[in-house]
Structure formats: structure tokens, C-alpha cells
Design a protein around this motif. Structure first.
Motif, PDB file in Angstrom:
ATOM      1  N   GLY A  47     -27.028 -18.832 -30.907  1.00  0.00           N
ATOM      2  CA  GLY A  47     -26.316 -18.158 -31.651  1.00  0.00           C
ATOM      3  C   GLY A  47     -25.187 -16.724 -30.556  1.00  0.00           C
ATOM      4  N   ILE A  48     -25.943 -16.028 -30.229  1.00  0.00           N
ATOM      5  CA  ILE A  48     -25.623 -14.774 -28.676  1.00  0.00           C
ATOM      6  C   ILE A  48     -25.166 -15.709 -27.754  1.00  0.00           C
ATOM      7  CG2 ILE A  48     -26.686 -13.482 -27.013  1.00  0.00           C
ATOM      8  CD1 ILE A  48     -28.825 -12.654 -29.466  1.00  0.00           C
ATOM      9  N   VAL A  49     -25.363 -16.936 -27.537  1.00  0.00           N
ATOM     10  CA  VAL A  49     -24.579 -17.299 -25.860  1.00  0.00           C
ATOM     11  C   VAL A  49     -23.090 -17.937 -26.729  1.00  0.00           C
ATOM     12  CG1 VAL A  49     -24.823 -19.392 -24.499  1.00  0.00           C
ATOM     13  CG2 VAL A  49     -26.526 -18.086 -24.662  1.00  0.00           C
ATOM     14  N   LEU A  50     -23.410 -18.291 -27.318  1.00  0.00           N
ATOM     15  CA  LEU A  50     -22.001 -19.055 -28.265  1.00  0.00           C
ATOM     16  C   LEU A  50     -20.778 -17.723 -28.812  1.00  0.00           C
ATOM     17  CD1 LEU A  50     -23.312 -21.931 -29.961  1.00  0.00           C
ATOM     18  CD2 LEU A  50     -22.273 -21.349 -27.769  1.00  0.00           C
ATOM     19  N   VAL A  51     -21.732 -16.674 -29.260  1.00  0.00           N
ATOM     20  CA  VAL A  51     -20.754 -15.737 -29.151  1.00  0.00           C
ATOM     21  C   VAL A  51     -20.811 -14.251 -27.996  1.00  0.00           C
ATOM     22  CG1 VAL A  51     -20.167 -13.244 -30.423  1.00  0.00           C
ATOM     23  CG2 VAL A  51     -21.674 -15.596 -31.313  1.00  0.00           C
ATOM     24  N   ALA A  52     -20.723 -14.658 -27.564  1.00  0.00           N
ATOM     25  CA  ALA A  52     -20.907 -13.797 -26.111  1.00  0.00           C
ATOM     26  C   ALA A  52     -19.706 -13.979 -24.913  1.00  0.00           C
ATOM     27  CB  ALA A  52     -22.256 -13.530 -25.828  1.00  0.00           C
ATOM     28  N   GLY A  53     -18.990 -15.900 -25.066  1.00  0.00           N
ATOM     29  CA  GLY A  53     -18.578 -16.311 -24.690  1.00  0.00           C
ATOM     30  C   GLY A  53     -19.076 -17.409 -24.149  1.00  0.00           C
ATOM     31  N   LYS A  54     -17.958 -17.736 -23.240  1.00  0.00           N
ATOM     32  CA  LYS A  54     -18.626 -19.643 -22.143  1.00  0.00           C
ATOM     33  C   LYS A  54     -19.323 -18.893 -21.407  1.00  0.00           C
ATOM     34  CE  LYS A  54     -14.049 -18.758 -19.735  1.00  0.00           C
ATOM     35  NZ  LYS A  54     -13.399 -19.918 -18.907  1.00  0.00           N
ATOM     36  N   PRO A  55     -20.797 -20.021 -21.300  1.00  0.00           N
ATOM     37  CA  PRO A  55     -22.161 -20.158 -20.568  1.00  0.00           C
ATOM     38  C   PRO A  55     -21.331 -20.310 -19.649  1.00  0.00           C
ATOM     39  CG  PRO A  55     -22.233 -21.029 -22.875  1.00  0.00           C
ATOM     40  CD  PRO A  55     -21.169 -20.734 -22.456  1.00  0.00           C
ATOM     41  N   GLU A  56     -21.613 -19.684 -18.439  1.00  0.00           N
ATOM     42  CA  GLU A  56     -21.465 -20.197 -17.024  1.00  0.00           C
ATOM     43  C   GLU A  56     -22.407 -21.523 -16.637  1.00  0.00           C
ATOM     44  OE1 GLU A  56     -18.688 -19.238 -14.967  1.00  0.00           O
ATOM     45  OE2 GLU A  56     -18.815 -17.415 -16.616  1.00  0.00           O
ATOM     46  N   TRP A  57     -22.016 -22.247 -16.670  1.00  0.00           N
ATOM     47  CA  TRP A  57     -23.107 -23.698 -16.425  1.00  0.00           C
ATOM     48  C   TRP A  57     -23.437 -24.008 -15.005  1.00  0.00           C
ATOM     49  CZ3 TRP A  57     -26.396 -25.153 -19.996  1.00  0.00           C
ATOM     50  CH2 TRP A  57     -26.238 -24.831 -21.434  1.00  0.00           C
ATOM     51  N   LYS A  58     -22.063 -23.709 -14.466  1.00  0.00           N
ATOM     52  CA  LYS A  58     -21.722 -24.337 -13.045  1.00  0.00           C
ATOM     53  C   LYS A  58     -22.654 -23.258 -12.267  1.00  0.00           C
ATOM     54  CE  LYS A  58     -16.966 -25.326 -13.691  1.00  0.00           C
ATOM     55  NZ  LYS A  58     -15.762 -24.787 -12.978  1.00  0.00           N
ATOM     56  N   SER A  59     -23.261 -22.283 -12.936  1.00  0.00           N
ATOM     57  CA  SER A  59     -24.325 -21.339 -11.709  1.00  0.00           C
ATOM     58  C   SER A  59     -25.175 -21.398 -11.682  1.00  0.00           C
ATOM     59  CB  SER A  59     -23.731 -20.077 -12.093  1.00  0.00           C
ATOM     60  OG  SER A  59     -24.231 -19.420 -13.701  1.00  0.00           O
ATOM     61  N   LEU A  60     -25.850 -22.651 -13.119  1.00  0.00           N
ATOM     62  CA  LEU A  60     -26.973 -22.903 -13.134  1.00  0.00           C
ATOM     63  C   LEU A  60     -27.136 -24.562 -12.431  1.00  0.00           C
ATOM     64  CD1 LEU A  60     -29.673 -22.782 -14.959  1.00  0.00           C
ATOM     65  CD2 LEU A  60     -28.237 -24.970 -16.489  1.00  0.00           C
ATOM     66  N   SER A  61     -28.348 -23.871 -11.171  1.00  0.00           N
ATOM     67  CA  SER A  61     -29.480 -24.656 -10.308  1.00  0.00           C
ATOM     68  C   SER A  61     -30.370 -25.422 -11.125  1.00  0.00           C
ATOM     69  CB  SER A  61     -29.231 -23.772  -8.418  1.00  0.00           C
ATOM     70  OG  SER A  61     -30.916 -23.871  -9.488  1.00  0.00           O
ATOM     71  N   GLY A  62     -30.416 -26.630 -10.135  1.00  0.00           N
ATOM     72  CA  GLY A  62     -31.851 -27.154 -10.722  1.00  0.00           C
ATOM     73  C   GLY A  62     -33.075 -26.672 -10.407  1.00  0.00           C
ATOM     74  N   ARG A  63     -33.000 -26.036  -9.160  1.00  0.00           N
ATOM     75  CA  ARG A  63     -33.992 -24.451  -9.269  1.00  0.00           C
ATOM     76  C   ARG A  63     -34.285 -23.779 -10.361  1.00  0.00           C
ATOM     77  NH1 ARG A  63     -36.832 -23.195  -4.082  1.00  0.00           N
ATOM     78  NH2 ARG A  63     -38.031 -21.078  -4.530  1.00  0.00           N
ATOM     79  N   ALA A  64     -33.404 -23.033 -10.744  1.00  0.00           N
ATOM     80  CA  ALA A  64     -33.375 -22.442 -11.746  1.00  0.00           C
ATOM     81  C   ALA A  64     -33.684 -23.204 -13.038  1.00  0.00           C
ATOM     82  CB  ALA A  64     -31.860 -22.010 -11.735  1.00  0.00           C
ATOM     83  N   MET A  65     -33.038 -24.084 -13.253  1.00  0.00           N
ATOM     84  CA  MET A  65     -33.888 -25.050 -14.676  1.00  0.00           C
ATOM     85  C   MET A  65     -34.765 -25.472 -14.378  1.00  0.00           C
ATOM     86  SD  MET A  65     -31.792 -26.169 -16.734  1.00  0.00           S
ATOM     87  CE  MET A  65     -31.699 -26.532 -18.529  1.00  0.00           C
TER      88      MET A  65
END
Length: 138
Positions: A47-65
Motif C-alpha cells: 500500500g505504501i509503495v503504491l501510494v508513494a508513487g510508481k516503483p522504480e522496477w528498472k533499478s532492481l537488479s538480480g543481485r538485489a533481488m
């Protein structure tokens, strides 16, 4: 607000969590209590992610995941153990012993993240260990 403010809020909410969780695990299995709590945390976080704005999916690397998934597994295991401990013990004893996680975090940050430990880490960590031991042996 800087990191200290956020850390103090985290500590305050963790203290509130211990008392509410102890009251919530009184008559139900700790694993069910953990599942309910986790569901609430999941809904709140998304809910916080969606309310705060669009998530930056592009910045999510495989290593971070991978690290985030492993962190989630560790969190889940921690919560299962924590709720079992709360079910069996008093919140005023369980919560301080659980805070030995601070000492583990300091040691692991030095070992795996290469963080340099100052004398304050050693003294503060030692005081946490002593405090937890004093409370656990009451």
C-alpha cells in the motif's frame, strides 16, 4: 528526519509490536499469529509503495533481488522464532533478548559488508549482551 529519527521510530514500533504480539498469541498458535502479522505487513508495505508513487522496477537488479529474497526468508524465520518465544515467555524478557540481533548485525556488517567497527560498537554491543543476559536470567 535523519536516520536516528527513523531508527528511534523503528524501536518504538518494535516495542509496541512486542506487547501487542504477546497479547495476540495468548490463545492461538504462534505460527498462525506470525502468518496474520505477515499478511498485514505485506498489505501495508505494498500500500505504501503504491501510494508513494510508481516503483522504480528498472533499478532492481538480480543481485538485489536475491539479497532481498534471502532477507525476507531470514525475516520470516526470525518472526516465527520470535512469536514462539513470545508465546512461551514474557514480552518483557523476550524482547530484550531478541535485541541481541543488534550484536549479530554489528558482527555481520563487519564480516560481510566490510564495515569498520569503532570502540563504540564494541562497548555498546557488549552492554547489549550483558543487558540481555541480566534480563534472561531474572
Amino acid at each position: 528526519m535523519n536516520w536516528v529519527h527513523w531508527a528511534l521510530l523503528s524501536a518504538a514500533f518494535a516495542g509496541i509490536t512486542a506487547v501487542l504480539a504477546k497479547a495476540g498469541t495468548k490463545d492461538i498458535a504462534p505460527n498462525l499469529a506470525t502468518a496474520i502479522r505477515t499478511t498485514v505487513v505485506l498489505l501495508l508495505a505494498w500500500g505504501i509503495v503504491l501510494v508513494a508513487g510508481k516503483p522504480e522496477w528498472k533499478s532492481l537488479s538480480g543481485r538485489a533481488m536475491v539479497y532481498l529474497i534471502l532477507s525476507g526468508v531470514a525475516t520470516g524465520l526470525s518472526w516465527l522464532c520470535y512469536f514462539r518465544a513470545l508465546h512461551l515467555g514474557e514480552a518483557s524478557s523476550v524482547a530484550p533478548v531478541d535485541k541481541l540481533s543488534v550484536v549479530f548485525a554489528i558482527a555481520l556488517a563487519a564480516l560481510f559488508l566490510g564495515e569498520r567497527l569503532a570502540w563504540q560498537h564494541w562497548v555498546g554491543g557488549s552492554l547489549i549482551v550483558v543487558g540481555a543476559a541480566v534480563i534472561a536470567t531474572k
